[in-house]
Design a protein around this motif. Sequence first.
Motif, PDB file in Angstrom:
ATOM      1  N   ASP A 165       0.975  -1.128   0.128  1.00 14.65           N
ATOM      2  CA  ASP A 165       0.029  -0.172  -0.113  1.00 14.65           C
ATOM      3  C   ASP A 165       1.094   1.231   0.038  1.00 14.65           C
ATOM      4  O   ASP A 165       1.420   1.773   0.915  1.00 14.65           O
ATOM      5  N   THR A 166       1.161   2.244  -0.967  1.00 16.71           N
ATOM      6  CA  THR A 166       1.930   2.817  -1.124  1.00 16.71           C
ATOM      7  C   THR A 166       1.318   4.431  -1.691  1.00 16.71           C
ATOM      8  O   THR A 166       0.146   4.202  -2.857  1.00 16.71           O
ATOM      9  N   ASN A 167       2.210   4.622  -1.053  1.00 15.72           N
ATOM     10  CA  ASN A 167       1.378   6.235  -0.884  1.00 15.72           C
ATOM     11  C   ASN A 167       2.771   7.347  -2.061  1.00 15.72           C
ATOM     12  O   ASN A 167       3.877   7.327  -1.703  1.00 15.72           O
ATOM     13  N   LEU A 168       2.216   7.802  -3.486  1.00 15.08           N
ATOM     14  CA  LEU A 168       3.399   8.247  -4.259  1.00 15.08           C
ATOM     15  C   LEU A 168       3.517   9.592  -4.168  1.00 15.08           C
ATOM     16  O   LEU A 168       2.040  10.567  -3.811  1.00 15.08           O
ATOM     17  N   GLN A 222      -5.930   6.107 -14.500  1.00 18.09           N
ATOM     18  CA  GLN A 222      -7.150   6.566 -14.211  1.00 18.09           C
ATOM     19  C   GLN A 222      -7.560   5.627 -12.732  1.00 18.09           C
ATOM     20  O   GLN A 222      -6.879   4.783 -12.464  1.00 18.09           O
ATOM     21  N   LEU A 223      -8.297   6.144 -11.880  1.00 20.99           N
ATOM     22  CA  LEU A 223      -9.114   5.286 -10.710  1.00 20.99           C
ATOM     23  C   LEU A 223      -9.506   3.971 -11.520  1.00 20.99           C
ATOM     24  O   LEU A 223     -10.165   3.542 -11.870  1.00 20.99           O
ATOM     25  N   GLY A 224      -8.876   3.424 -10.419  1.00 21.23           N
ATOM     26  CA  GLY A 224      -9.560   2.063 -10.700  1.00 21.23           C
ATOM     27  C   GLY A 224      -8.248   1.009 -11.324  1.00 21.23           C
ATOM     28  O   GLY A 224      -8.582  -0.336 -11.937  1.00 21.23           O
ATOM     29  N   GLN A 225      -7.570   1.290 -11.701  1.00 17.49           N
ATOM     30  CA  GLN A 225      -7.339   0.771 -13.085  1.00 17.49           C
ATOM     31  C   GLN A 225      -5.634   0.271 -12.503  1.00 17.49           C
ATOM     32  O   GLN A 225      -5.113   0.364 -11.717  1.00 17.49           O
ATOM     33  N   GLU A 226      -5.012  -1.096 -12.889  1.00 13.83           N
ATOM     34  CA  GLU A 226      -4.740  -1.709 -13.157  1.00 13.83           C
ATOM     35  C   GLU A 226      -2.706  -1.116 -13.491  1.00 13.83           C
ATOM     36  O   GLU A 226      -2.836  -0.631 -14.967  1.00 13.83           O
ATOM     37  N   VAL A 227      -1.961  -1.428 -13.270  1.00 12.72           N
ATOM     38  CA  VAL A 227      -0.591  -0.340 -13.639  1.00 12.72           C
ATOM     39  C   VAL A 227       0.623  -1.873 -12.983  1.00 12.72           C
ATOM     40  O   VAL A 227       0.382  -2.227 -11.983  1.00 12.72           O
ATOM     41  N   HIS A 228       1.641  -1.576 -13.316  1.00 15.13           N
ATOM     42  CA  HIS A 228       2.558  -2.570 -13.064  1.00 15.13           C
ATOM     43  C   HIS A 228       4.210  -1.771 -13.228  1.00 15.13           C
ATOM     44  O   HIS A 228       4.090  -0.935 -13.143  1.00 15.13           O
ATOM     45  N   VAL A 229       4.700  -2.408 -11.963  1.00 16.50           N
ATOM     46  CA  VAL A 229       6.270  -2.028 -11.632  1.00 16.50           C
ATOM     47  C   VAL A 229       6.720  -1.573 -12.513  1.00 16.50           C
ATOM     48  O   VAL A 229       7.353  -1.417 -14.235  1.00 16.50           O
ATOM     49  N   GLY A 230       7.005   0.188 -12.533  1.00 25.00           N
ATOM     50  CA  GLY A 230       7.966   1.233 -13.921  1.00 25.00           C
ATOM     51  C   GLY A 230       6.925   1.650 -14.486  1.00 25.00           C
ATOM     52  O   GLY A 230       7.792   2.499 -15.379  1.00 25.00           O
ATOM     53  N   VAL A 237      -4.703   1.492  -8.623  1.00 21.41           N
ATOM     54  CA  VAL A 237      -4.629   3.011  -8.672  1.00 21.41           C
ATOM     55  C   VAL A 237      -6.432   3.356  -7.506  1.00 21.41           C
ATOM     56  O   VAL A 237      -7.441   3.092  -8.042  1.00 21.41           O
ATOM     57  N   VAL A 238      -6.138   3.822  -6.364  1.00 18.85           N
ATOM     58  CA  VAL A 238      -7.206   4.005  -5.664  1.00 18.85           C
ATOM     59  C   VAL A 238      -7.889   5.090  -5.458  1.00 18.85           C
ATOM     60  O   VAL A 238      -8.563   5.522  -4.013  1.00 18.85           O
ATOM     61  N   SER A 285       2.926  17.209  -1.348  1.00 16.78           N
ATOM     62  CA  SER A 285       2.306  16.418  -1.011  1.00 16.78           C
ATOM     63  C   SER A 285       1.887  15.057  -1.811  1.00 16.78           C
ATOM     64  O   SER A 285       2.739  14.850  -2.915  1.00 16.78           O
ATOM     65  N   SER A 286       1.193  14.064  -1.382  1.00 15.53           N
ATOM     66  CA  SER A 286       1.112  13.056  -1.865  1.00 15.53           C
ATOM     67  C   SER A 286       0.361  13.092  -3.345  1.00 15.53           C
ATOM     68  O   SER A 286      -0.586  14.233  -2.868  1.00 15.53           O
ATOM     69  N   ALA A 287       0.671  12.303  -4.316  1.00 11.20           N
ATOM     70  CA  ALA A 287       0.230  12.723  -5.823  1.00 11.20           C
ATOM     71  C   ALA A 287      -0.987  10.804  -6.021  1.00 11.20           C
ATOM     72  O   ALA A 287      -1.831  11.683  -7.018  1.00 11.20           O
ATOM     73  N   MET A 288      -0.386  10.001  -5.495  1.00 10.55           N
ATOM     74  CA  MET A 288      -1.321   8.790  -6.352  1.00 10.55           C
ATOM     75  C   MET A 288      -0.885   7.610  -4.599  1.00 10.55           C
ATOM     76  O   MET A 288      -0.608   7.708  -4.381  1.00 10.55           O
ATOM     77  N   ARG A 289      -2.025   7.083  -4.292  1.00  7.57           N
ATOM     78  CA  ARG A 289      -1.781   5.948  -3.584  1.00  7.57           C
ATOM     79  C   ARG A 289      -2.500   4.479  -4.655  1.00  7.57           C
ATOM     80  O   ARG A 289      -3.600   4.445  -5.491  1.00  7.57           O
ATOM     81  N   ILE A 290      -1.483   3.745  -4.668  1.00  8.81           N
ATOM     82  CA  ILE A 290      -1.551   2.325  -5.238  1.00  8.81           C
ATOM     83  C   ILE A 290      -1.400   1.220  -4.750  1.00  8.81           C
ATOM     84  O   ILE A 290      -0.414   1.117  -3.614  1.00  8.81           O
TER      85      ILE A 290
END
Length: 223
Positions: free
Chosen positions: A24-27, A41-49, A127-128, A141-146
């Motif tokens: 659970d990471t806040n970027l 977008q919200l809910g989108q699955e992403v891969h490392v890198g 991406v949540v 500040s935090s920009a995104m949470r994955i």
Amino acid sequence: MFLASPLAAQEWDSGYCFLAPIKDTNLSFSGRELVKEVSVQLGQEVHVGEIVMRLDGAGMPARYERSLAELQHAERAMERANMLGRVMIAEDRDQREMELAVKVASAREMELELERLNLRAPHDGIVVSIMAQEGEMLEDSSAMRIINLSQLLVEIDVPSDRFGRFDAGQEVQIRTESGAVVSATVVFADPIIDLASKSFRVNAVLENADREFVAGTSCTLID
């Protein structure tokens, strides 16, 4: 595979537990930066890198192109020096070698600075939360949470009378809120007991590739 059965009240004495995302990471970006592009977008699955957000580099791309041109010029000058061999004065040759080294370092520095403008996913996940939009100014500040839900972290609060009975690699049985009984693998057992609660912590990992189990829900440890 699991067996469904009603949640027994007495099992709460065996150990209360909680299911959380394995990662659970806040970027965030450091400093004051302008968001140029949000790539997901919200809910989108992403891969490392994978790039999930970009900052505005202002004139940095142009400066990088100039540094590459200067590097190419220095490389050609060094090639000519190599062709001349011993004909060239040693001091002139040393000067060209130094200029080439400086241009190489400058171009590399610009590459790193440009890469800093890209926010990349540190791991596979979903991406949540997106806390910044295009054109918005970020300031430390935090920009995104994955979060990654392919496995769940089982955080167990175990009574002190069971201290010393858990080891890394050990399989434990837990019952979820839905009544499902499943196995999880211990990855950590606290070496100390909390004096106030008379309990200790055990962490286990629950496989969740099909997302059958829900992070944020409670469970109980079964004897």
